[in-house]
Design an enzyme around this catalytic site. Structure first.
Site, PDB file in Angstrom:
ATOM      1  N   ALA A 153     -11.956  -0.381  -3.634  1.00 55.08           N
ATOM      2  CA  ALA A 153     -12.200  -0.879  -4.996  1.00 55.08           C
ATOM      3  C   ALA A 153     -10.923  -0.997  -5.827  1.00 55.08           C
ATOM      4  O   ALA A 153     -10.955  -1.607  -6.903  1.00 55.08           O
ATOM      5  CB  ALA A 153     -13.203   0.043  -5.700  1.00 55.08           C
ATOM      6  N   GLY A 200      -2.713   2.890  -3.019  1.00 56.60           N
ATOM      7  CA  GLY A 200      -3.911   3.698  -3.301  1.00 56.60           C
ATOM      8  C   GLY A 200      -4.760   3.105  -4.398  1.00 56.60           C
ATOM      9  O   GLY A 200      -5.831   2.560  -4.149  1.00 56.60           O
ATOM     10  N   MET A 259      -8.960   4.098   5.974  1.00 58.02           N
ATOM     11  CA  MET A 259      -8.940   5.462   5.427  1.00 58.02           C
ATOM     12  C   MET A 259     -10.355   6.043   5.399  1.00 58.02           C
ATOM     13  O   MET A 259     -10.580   7.199   5.747  1.00 58.02           O
ATOM     14  CB  MET A 259      -8.388   5.468   3.993  1.00 58.02           C
ATOM     15  CG  MET A 259      -6.984   4.961   3.850  1.00 58.02           C
ATOM     16  SD  MET A 259      -5.790   6.087   4.586  1.00 58.02           S
ATOM     17  CE  MET A 259      -5.241   5.142   5.967  1.00 58.02           C
ATOM     18  N   GLN A 312       0.880  -1.196   0.000  1.00 59.80           N
ATOM     19  CA  GLN A 312       0.000   0.000   0.000  1.00 59.80           C
ATOM     20  C   GLN A 312       0.908   1.233   0.000  1.00 59.80           C
ATOM     21  O   GLN A 312       1.961   1.204  -0.642  1.00 59.80           O
ATOM     22  CB  GLN A 312      -0.939  -0.015   1.215  1.00 59.80           C
ATOM     23  CG  GLN A 312      -2.394  -0.249   0.860  1.00 59.80           C
ATOM     24  CD  GLN A 312      -3.069   0.873   0.062  1.00 59.80           C
ATOM     25  OE1 GLN A 312      -2.482   1.906  -0.274  1.00 59.80           O
ATOM     26  NE2 GLN A 312      -4.336   0.655  -0.287  1.00 59.80           N
ATOM     27  N   GLN A 334     -15.467   5.343  -0.628  1.00 58.69           N
ATOM     28  CA  GLN A 334     -14.115   4.868  -0.278  1.00 58.69           C
ATOM     29  C   GLN A 334     -14.143   3.412   0.137  1.00 58.69           C
ATOM     30  O   GLN A 334     -13.582   3.026   1.155  1.00 58.69           O
ATOM     31  CB  GLN A 334     -13.465   5.748   0.793  1.00 58.69           C
ATOM     32  CG  GLN A 334     -12.523   6.749   0.155  1.00 58.69           C
ATOM     33  CD  GLN A 334     -11.500   7.330   1.111  1.00 58.69           C
ATOM     34  OE1 GLN A 334     -10.754   6.635   1.769  1.00 58.69           O
ATOM     35  NE2 GLN A 334     -11.487   8.647   1.172  1.00 58.69           N
ATOM     36  N   THR A 335     -14.810   2.571  -0.676  1.00 55.40           N
ATOM     37  CA  THR A 335     -14.593   1.133  -0.546  1.00 55.40           C
ATOM     38  C   THR A 335     -13.183   0.894  -1.093  1.00 55.40           C
ATOM     39  O   THR A 335     -12.635   1.751  -1.787  1.00 55.40           O
ATOM     40  CB  THR A 335     -15.606   0.365  -1.399  1.00 55.40           C
ATOM     41  OG1 THR A 335     -15.461   0.805  -2.759  1.00 55.40           O
ATOM     42  CG2 THR A 335     -17.036   0.625  -0.946  1.00 55.40           C
ATOM     43  N   ALA A 355     -22.770  -0.384  -1.120  1.00 50.32           N
ATOM     44  CA  ALA A 355     -22.730   0.976  -1.652  1.00 50.32           C
ATOM     45  C   ALA A 355     -23.571   1.120  -2.922  1.00 50.32           C
ATOM     46  O   ALA A 355     -24.450   1.991  -2.998  1.00 50.32           O
ATOM     47  CB  ALA A 355     -21.274   1.369  -1.932  1.00 50.32           C
ATOM     48  N   CYS A 395      -0.618  17.147   9.131  1.00 49.04           N
ATOM     49  CA  CYS A 395      -0.897  18.559   8.864  1.00 49.04           C
ATOM     50  C   CYS A 395      -0.346  18.977   7.498  1.00 49.04           C
ATOM     51  O   CYS A 395       0.805  18.684   7.182  1.00 49.04           O
ATOM     52  CB  CYS A 395      -0.256  19.405   9.962  1.00 49.04           C
ATOM     53  SG  CYS A 395      -0.761  21.114   9.939  1.00 49.04           S
ATOM     54  N   TYR A 424     -13.039   8.995  -5.035  1.00 48.14           N
ATOM     55  CA  TYR A 424     -12.151   9.381  -3.948  1.00 48.14           C
ATOM     56  C   TYR A 424     -10.893   8.520  -3.874  1.00 48.14           C
ATOM     57  O   TYR A 424     -10.576   7.919  -2.843  1.00 48.14           O
ATOM     58  CB  TYR A 424     -12.902   9.346  -2.613  1.00 48.14           C
ATOM     59  CG  TYR A 424     -12.382  10.387  -1.653  1.00 48.14           C
ATOM     60  CD1 TYR A 424     -11.077  10.855  -1.769  1.00 48.14           C
ATOM     61  CD2 TYR A 424     -13.174  10.925  -0.658  1.00 48.14           C
ATOM     62  CE1 TYR A 424     -10.581  11.824  -0.932  1.00 48.14           C
ATOM     63  CE2 TYR A 424     -12.695  11.882   0.198  1.00 48.14           C
ATOM     64  CZ  TYR A 424     -11.387  12.331   0.053  1.00 48.14           C
ATOM     65  OH  TYR A 424     -10.905  13.284   0.891  1.00 48.14           O
TER      66      TYR A 424
END
Ligand code: NAD
Length: 548
Positions: free
Chosen positions: A261, A487, A172, A125, A258-259, A238, A405, A317
């Site tokens: 996928a 991602g 996430m 990831q 934001q599954t 969803a 931040c 997303y």
């Protein structure tokens, strides 16, 4: 090994030879803490099957190596497995890592899964293999900034009275409800796994659970009417829920998802399957599973397009949902915009990005003292000060106390140097690790996400994250990693991570200054190179050197 006991040590006693190495050991253990990690037993940290280490024996070997590593040695990690140790220099990285890398012709999930089954690689990831994962608190500001930009663009700067429909309460995705309510809005979040709903409620990321779509709509409408923030979790699929909204002509103001996928086999539940059934079919009949998931993502994107045509602000997303739907026949998925190109990119031109710092002492006071510094010295940066005030009120720490931040180019080096000084004089109890997400201007090449629709068409050019890693290693970062597939999944991204440790020494102060300036400066240069005028202005304003 008792995985329930996995947890970063805290306090001022170290078990490694230097604080720099101790910091990396604590960050690794923090990623795998069962309170943060998705599945510590399988060494899975987040985002589908994102791993910090290959397996348990690799984990044990890494810990052993870290405990004996000298301050002028560098440990090599190949997709989560320690493979060598070399004498280098004290100011060079202690760890260099490469994860999930495949030659371009083999860069697809099928080949990757085969190689992973043979034990030859693992999926890193983004922050998992870079040991920079800090749980939901890490992604919260990115989601907060995205929602803020949407509010500015479409809703006069606020989300009060607005309803967001989204899905996924994973590592996430769980940041979504809180980031909507932080802007005053109402969130309805669809999640297929009841356990994830319970976890989100217990962690205070989500406020209430609705038993049906009907109840969710009533609660959302009532809160929106009163302009009160509220987040509502709804158990369901969803795509099914989105299509039901279309049928009921209930059009939320904002729709996304934001599954996980990006990995249809491991991260997306097809319509009609329970979690138990999904687990069974994905292991026994993976091809059948993928067909079912493919049909489902096409239907979900269809529903999102209809909600968009009915007036909703709809976007993808960062989970590669549109690309996946296209593979299974969707013709108009590209008419949904992606969140980076649509909302976030202008921030990269200022050298802003999701950097984070982690208190190795385990003492929340260390983070609060850094907050105070920011609120006192960065007052001119309203965006950052507003975030610090909001996050102090609404988030409690999980694992090592940490703060994410979106500081700009100048602020990053200033803060790192100030923190190093605070460690040196004992204002902070122990050293601080500075690191960041991979979702940055120069550290991620992902043509369906961070580098989608680049002005000069350079989205697929992956030299930038490699340059970023080489530059961070040359500047004195403590850990540098290059990775593939974070991602958006295998075949879709190349990216790099870095960590630098403020241990209070003079050498750390120089290394931090160089790393922070290099890392954020390259963001600006990459965007100036792509032709963005705001980035060209930043190059001049920050005095960066860009020959061509
Ligand atoms: P995760 O695997 O931790 O969680 C995914 C969640 O989606 C799970 O809780 C799962 O039960 C749920 N889910 C799956 N299919 C569903 C369906 N059909 N309907 C409802 N719920 C369903 O993943 P994560 O770490 O939360 O990441 C989510 C996605 O976002 C990933 O694709 C990840 O790569 C991507 N991502 C985006 C950003 C960003 O900034 N936007 C950053 C990192 C990761």
């Amino acid at each position: 090994m008792d995985v329930q006991a996995l947890r970063s040590p805290i306090g001022t006693e170290k078990t490694c030879k230097t604080w720099e190495i101790e910091a990396l050991k604590r960050l690794l253990l923090n990623c795998l803490d069962p309170h943060l990690a998705q599945d510590s037993e399988q060494m899975i940290v987040y985002g589908g099957t994102g791993k910090a280490v290959r397996n348990k024996s690799a984990f044990q070997a890494i810990i052993k190596e870290l405990e004996t590593l000298a301050g002028d040695e560098t440990l090599l990690i190949q997709s989560g497995k320690p493979v060598g140790k070399f004498r280098t220099f004290a100011s060079f990285p202690r760890i260099v890592a490469s994860s999930s890398m495949l030659v371009p012709t083999a860069a697809n999930w099928e080949t990757f899964n085969e190689l992973e089954l043979k034990g030859l690689t693992s999926y890193g990831q983004s922050t998992a293999a870079a040991w920079a994962y800090i749980g939901v608190q890490g992604i919260l500001q990115t989601t907060f900034e995205t929602m803020g930009e949407i509010a500015e663009r479409h809703f006069c700067g606020k989300l009060n009275g607005r309803i967001v429909l989204t899905s996924g309460l994973g590592a996430m995705g769980a940041a979504q409800p809180l980031s909507v309510t932080m802007h005053g809005g109402v969130a309805v979040v669809v999640e297929a796994d009841k356990q994830k709903i319970t976890k989100s409620i217990l962690n205070n990321y989500c406020d209430v659970v609705a038993e049906s779509l009907c109840e969710a709509i009533d609660l959302a409408e009532e809160a929106a009417k009163k302009e009160q923030p509220l987040s509502i979790a709804l158990h369901g699929h969803a795509g099914d829920v989105y299509m039901e909204c279309v049928k009921r002509v209930w059009i939320p103001d904002i729709v996304t998802d934001q599954t996980a996928a990006h990995d249809l086999l491991n991260g997306y539940i097809p319509s009609g399957l329970s979690i138990k059934q999904a687990n069974h079919i994905r292991t026994k009949k993976p091809k059948d599973y993928l067909s079912l998931a493919g049909v489902s993502v096409v239907a979900q994107v269809r529903a999102m397009r209809l909600l968009q045509q009915a007036g909703g602000v709809v976007f993808e997303y960062g989970n590669n949902l549109r690309w996946q739907a296209e593979q299974y026949g969707s013709k108009d998925a590209r008419l949904l915009p992606g969140f980076t190109a649509e909302y976030i990119r202008p921030l990269y031109s200022e050298g802003r990005g999701p950097c984070r710092w982690i208190a190795l002492s385990g003492n929340p006071e260390d983070i609060y003292k850094i907050d105070e510094y920011i609120l006192s010295y960065f007052q001119a940066d309203k965006r950052v000060c507003r975030w610090i005030e909001c996050v102090q009120e609404s988030i409690h720490f999980n694992g090592l106390p940490a703060r994410a931040c979106w500081l700009n180019y100048e602020e990053r080096a200033l803060l790192a140097e100030a923190v190093n000084q605070m460690v040196a004089v004992g204002v902070l109890e122990a050293p601080i690790a500075f690191t960041r997400d991979h979702s940055e201007g120069s550290s991620m090449a992902a043509p369906t996400r961070e580098t989608e629709a680049m002005k000069d068409g350079s989205g697929a050019v992956a030299d930038w994250p490699i340059l970023n890693a080489l530059l961070n290693a040359s500047s004195g970062a403590s850990m540098v990693s290059v990775q593939h597939g974070g991602g958006v999944g295998i075949g879709h991204s190349i990216h790099s991570g870095m960590t630098a440790v403020a241990d209070g020494t003079f050498s750390a102060s120089k290394r931090l200054e160089h790393v922070m300036n290099a890392d954020a400066g390259l963001n600006v240069i990459r965007h100036a190179d792509a032709g963005y005028e705001s980035a060209k202005r930043s190059v001049r304003a920050f005095g960066l050197k860009k020959p061509l």
